[in-house]
Design an enzyme around this catalytic site. Structure first.
Site, PDB file in Angstrom:
ATOM      1  N   ARG A 104       0.856  -1.187   0.000  1.00 27.46           N
ATOM      2  CA  ARG A 104       0.000   0.000   0.000  1.00 27.46           C
ATOM      3  C   ARG A 104       0.894   1.240   0.000  1.00 27.46           C
ATOM      4  NH1 ARG A 104      -2.772   3.210   4.613  1.00 27.46           N
ATOM      5  NH2 ARG A 104      -3.939   4.652   3.331  1.00 27.46           N
ATOM      6  N   HIS A 149      -2.935  10.909   0.352  1.00 22.32           N
ATOM      7  CA  HIS A 149      -2.466  10.767   1.736  1.00 22.32           C
ATOM      8  C   HIS A 149      -1.908  12.129   2.176  1.00 22.32           C
ATOM      9  CE1 HIS A 149      -1.181   7.560   4.825  1.00 22.32           C
ATOM     10  NE2 HIS A 149      -0.850   8.715   5.362  1.00 22.32           N
ATOM     11  N   GLU A 194      -7.591   8.555   5.903  1.00 24.02           N
ATOM     12  CA  GLU A 194      -7.915   9.176   7.197  1.00 24.02           C
ATOM     13  C   GLU A 194      -8.411  10.614   7.080  1.00 24.02           C
ATOM     14  OE1 GLU A 194      -4.811   8.787  10.065  1.00 24.02           O
ATOM     15  OE2 GLU A 194      -4.792   6.621   9.966  1.00 24.02           O
ATOM     16  N   ASN A 333      -7.740   1.722   9.502  1.00 26.81           N
ATOM     17  CA  ASN A 333      -6.465   1.964  10.178  1.00 26.81           C
ATOM     18  C   ASN A 333      -6.715   1.885  11.673  1.00 26.81           C
ATOM     19  OD1 ASN A 333      -5.466   2.453   7.657  1.00 26.81           O
ATOM     20  ND2 ASN A 333      -4.972   4.607   7.998  1.00 26.81           N
ATOM     21  N   TYR A 335      -4.743   1.595  15.496  1.00 27.09           N
ATOM     22  CA  TYR A 335      -3.505   1.590  16.274  1.00 27.09           C
ATOM     23  C   TYR A 335      -3.732   1.420  17.774  1.00 27.09           C
ATOM     24  CZ  TYR A 335      -0.932   3.638  12.266  1.00 27.09           C
ATOM     25  OH  TYR A 335      -0.349   3.875  11.058  1.00 27.09           O
ATOM     26  N   GLU A 402      -3.623   0.030   8.048  1.00 23.95           N
ATOM     27  CA  GLU A 402      -2.514   0.534   8.865  1.00 23.95           C
ATOM     28  C   GLU A 402      -2.664   0.013  10.282  1.00 23.95           C
ATOM     29  OE1 GLU A 402      -1.473   4.743   8.987  1.00 23.95           O
ATOM     30  OE2 GLU A 402      -2.070   4.948   6.892  1.00 23.95           O
TER      31      GLU A 402
HETATM   32  C1  GBH Z   1      -1.562   7.274  10.646  1.00 29.81           C
HETATM   33  O1  GBH Z   1      -2.557   7.965  11.366  1.00 29.81           O
HETATM   34  C2  GBH Z   1      -1.208   7.986   9.351  1.00 29.81           C
HETATM   35  O2  GBH Z   1      -2.050   7.548   8.288  1.00 29.81           O
HETATM   36  C3  GBH Z   1       0.242   7.789   8.946  1.00 29.81           C
HETATM   37  O3  GBH Z   1       0.565   8.639   7.885  1.00 29.81           O
HETATM   38  C4  GBH Z   1       1.135   8.014  10.147  1.00 29.81           C
HETATM   39  O4  GBH Z   1       2.494   7.917   9.820  1.00 29.81           O
HETATM   40  C5  GBH Z   1       0.772   6.981  11.191  1.00 29.81           C
HETATM   41  O5  GBH Z   1      -0.558   7.129  11.562  1.00 29.81           O
HETATM   42  C6  GBH Z   1       1.567   7.093  12.493  1.00 29.81           C
HETATM   43  O6  GBH Z   1       1.228   8.257  13.184  1.00 29.81           O
HETATM   44  O7  GBH Z   1      -1.616  13.846  18.791  1.00 29.81           O
HETATM   45  O8  GBH Z   1      -3.332  13.286  20.380  1.00 29.81           O
HETATM   46  O9  GBH Z   1      -3.806  14.861  18.631  1.00 29.81           O
HETATM   47  C7  GBH Z   1      -2.959   7.347  12.579  1.00 29.81           C
HETATM   48  C8  GBH Z   1      -4.095   8.104  13.232  1.00 29.81           C
HETATM   49  C9  GBH Z   1      -4.616  10.328  13.909  1.00 29.81           C
HETATM   50  C10 GBH Z   1      -3.166   9.015  15.220  1.00 29.81           C
HETATM   51  C11 GBH Z   1      -4.114  11.584  14.593  1.00 29.81           C
HETATM   52  C12 GBH Z   1      -2.675  10.257  15.939  1.00 29.81           C
HETATM   53  C13 GBH Z   1      -3.223  12.477  16.642  1.00 29.81           C
HETATM   54  C14 GBH Z   1      -3.605  12.345  18.070  1.00 29.81           C
HETATM   55  N1  GBH Z   1      -3.590   9.301  13.875  1.00 29.81           N
HETATM   56  N2  GBH Z   1      -3.718  11.271  15.947  1.00 29.81           N
HETATM   57  S1  GBH Z   1      -3.049  13.696  19.011  1.00 29.81           S
END
Ligand code: GBH
Length: 498
Positions: A104, A149, A194, A333, A335, A402
């Site tokens: 991807r 992206h 996202e 996605n 995490y 992701e």
């Molecule tokens: C992904 O987003 C992205 O698609 C990717 O590009 C990136 O490298 C990867 O995550 C790792 O970060 O700081 O408390 O405001 C994951 C979803 C959404 C998680 C925004 C972090 C910010 C939270 N992300 N979020 S905060």
């Protein structure tokens, strides 16, 4: 006797690559279905570099990092990043060594249409990606192409970007060119990555490009325009390129929301959290319209603020029909988990998405923190969320596009290995025990890369990149060695039962 024991332990705990694979009792030793597709993920701005080469135009991220270096923690940029624009053949070799069958990656809009307008068409950009997807196919690696992206053409950003309805049409123009040229080699498409992150971080907190702080209304308009853009591309594909026979969807990120306590109030708050995050984007696409709780809460609070119309822009009947059903699979996605609690109704003041949400969030002490403040390991969350998505949206097929773990630079990344192993084990439980159809997985990330506002201070790669060397040397971390074994054996531990 001691030596015997040592040899025995070494044999028992050492994988094919001589790395230690923990035998945690909660990691399943069942095999993934043979149809499951193992992959890895990246994004153009995070890896390519070559930010102004071969006719490429300026994106809003180019502008964001160049206009004020303090936007990025280590004052770095993606100007060179992993230099993948030049090192793409080496990247394909890495994918082969990882034994993955799916890659991807995203296309940089500004390589194809440098200003975002058709008149600026750049053949060199098209040639670059056509060449790349052909090479992937030759290596028997399926491309999964993300059209967007986060790297909006700067020209379009200056005209309002994701606040301007016409950006949806410009996205359609761009998508058509990519479908037409790459379509013969691509069967899996993702329109927008996202959208929530762009709206919350780019148009509300201002931490990401374009750095706007419109937390009351722009944040909702941004969601609307991105959903219209996604639907425009989806319809173009199915109206004009149906004979290519591919699948198109939008990539949505979500947390697993666990109520903080057993109280009914916290259970309801977790539900609101789910709808204000995942439902905000999934509901219009999979079910039609914004989630009811968003319509009610933003509507009521807007009224109390004295506004004549809700800050959550209502869909017209035509728009509703246009967006509803624009999916061929679910791209998720995932995490982290979040603990959610009920709070008193926040006082009415100026409009704010976070107050509209009306929930409190935290992390449970038993979850393992990463170096990224928002990312905690709670492997069960993967199983819980997959079940929720499966039953609520009925998508037919899910790809986890992701999932990954943040560390500082370290080749011995046991923490990442255990995170991936734990999440994948719970994914397998969802597949085998709960009947959720998960067809593939692209881990974030193939390699360390430009982590947006965090620069190069947070690494998500299973492969290390040396950003101090002009060669951007790539080295397998322990997690990559483990992942290549897993992708070859369909087994998360040393030996699986059939
Ligand atoms: C992904 O987003 C992205 O698609 C990717 O590009 C990136 O490298 C990867 O995550 C790792 O970060 O700081 O408390 O405001 C994951 C979803 C959404 C998680 C925004 C972090 C910010 C939270 N992300 N979020 S905060």
């Amino acid at each position: 006797m001691k030596i015997f024991l040592l040899i025995f332990l070494a044999c028992f705990c050492t994988g094919a690559f001589g790395i230690y694979i923990p035998k945690a009792t909660n990691i399943t030793n069942r095999k993934f279905p043979s149809t499951f597709i193992w992959g890895a993920a990246t994004a153009a701005y995070q890896i390519e570099g070559a930010w102004d080469e071969d006719g490429k135009g300026e994106s809003m991220w180019d502008r964001f990092v160049h206009s004020d270096p303090t936007h990025i923690d280590d004052r770095s940029t993606g100007d060179v990043a992993c230099d993948s624009y030049h090192k793409w053949q080496e990247d394909i070799e890495l994918l082969k060594q990882l034994n993955v069958k799916l890659y991807r990656f995203s296309v940089a809009w500004t390589r194809i249409l440098p200003t975002g307008y058709l008149e600026s068409f750049n053949q060199a950009g098209v040639d670059y990606y056509v060449n790349f997807v052909k090479a992937l196919r030759a290596a028997e690696i399926e491309p999964m192409v993300t059209l967007y992206h986060w790297d909006l053409p700067q020209t379009l950003s200056e005209q309002g970007g994701w606040l301007n309805d016409s950006t949806a049409d410009r996205f359609g123009d761009y998508a058509r060119i990519v479908f037409k040229n790459l379509g013969p080699y691509v069967k899996l498409w993702a329109t927008i990555n996202e959208p929530k992150t762009t709206c919350t971080q780019g148009y509300a907190s201002g931490e990401m490009a374009p750095g706007l702080k419109l937390v009351g209304d722009g944040i909702y308009q941004c969601a609307r325009v991105q959903l219209l853009a996604h639907a425009t591309a989806y319809h173009i594909y199915h109206d004009e390129f149906a004979d290519q026979g591919g699948n198109v969807t939008i990539v949505i990120d979500a947390t697993y929301n666990e109520p903080l306590t057993d109280s009914a109030a916290d259970a309801e708050a977790a539900e609101w959290e789910f709808e204000f995050n995942l439902g905000w984007y999934a509901n219009p696409v999979y079910l039609g319209d914004w989630p009811q709780i968003m319509i009610d809460r933003v509507g009521n609070r807007s009224k109390a603020e004295g506004l004549s119309q809700s800050r959550l822009p209502p869909w017209s009947k035509d728009e509703l029909e246009f967006v509803k059903g624009t999916f061929d699979y679910f791209a998720l996605n995932m995490y982290t988990a979040v603990a959610v609690n009920a709070i008193d109704e926040p006082p009415i003041g100026t409009g704010n998405y976070y107050l509209d949400k009306g929930t409190g969030t935290s992390y449970k002490p038993e979850w393992t923190p990463s170096i990224a403040g928002w990312l905690y390991s709670y492997p069960y969350g993967m199983r819980g969320l997959l079940n929720r998505v499966w039953s609520k949206y009925n998508p037919g097929s899910i790809y986890v596009t992701e999932n990954g773990w943040a560390t500082t630079e370290d080749l011995n990344d046991q923490g990442r290995l255990e995170y991936l192993q734990g999440y994948l084990s719970n994914m397998l439980d969802a597949i085998l025990e709960d009947g959720v159809v998960v067809d593939g997985y692209t881990t974030w990330s193939l390699m360390d890369n430009f982590e947006w506002a965090r620069g190069y201070t947070q690494r998500y790669g299973i492969i290390d990149v040396d950003f101090n060397s002009p060669n951007r040397t790539r080295t397998f971390k322990d997690s990559a060695k483990w992942y290549s074994q897993t992708a070859a054996t369909y087994c998360l531990v040393d030996t699986c039962v059939d």
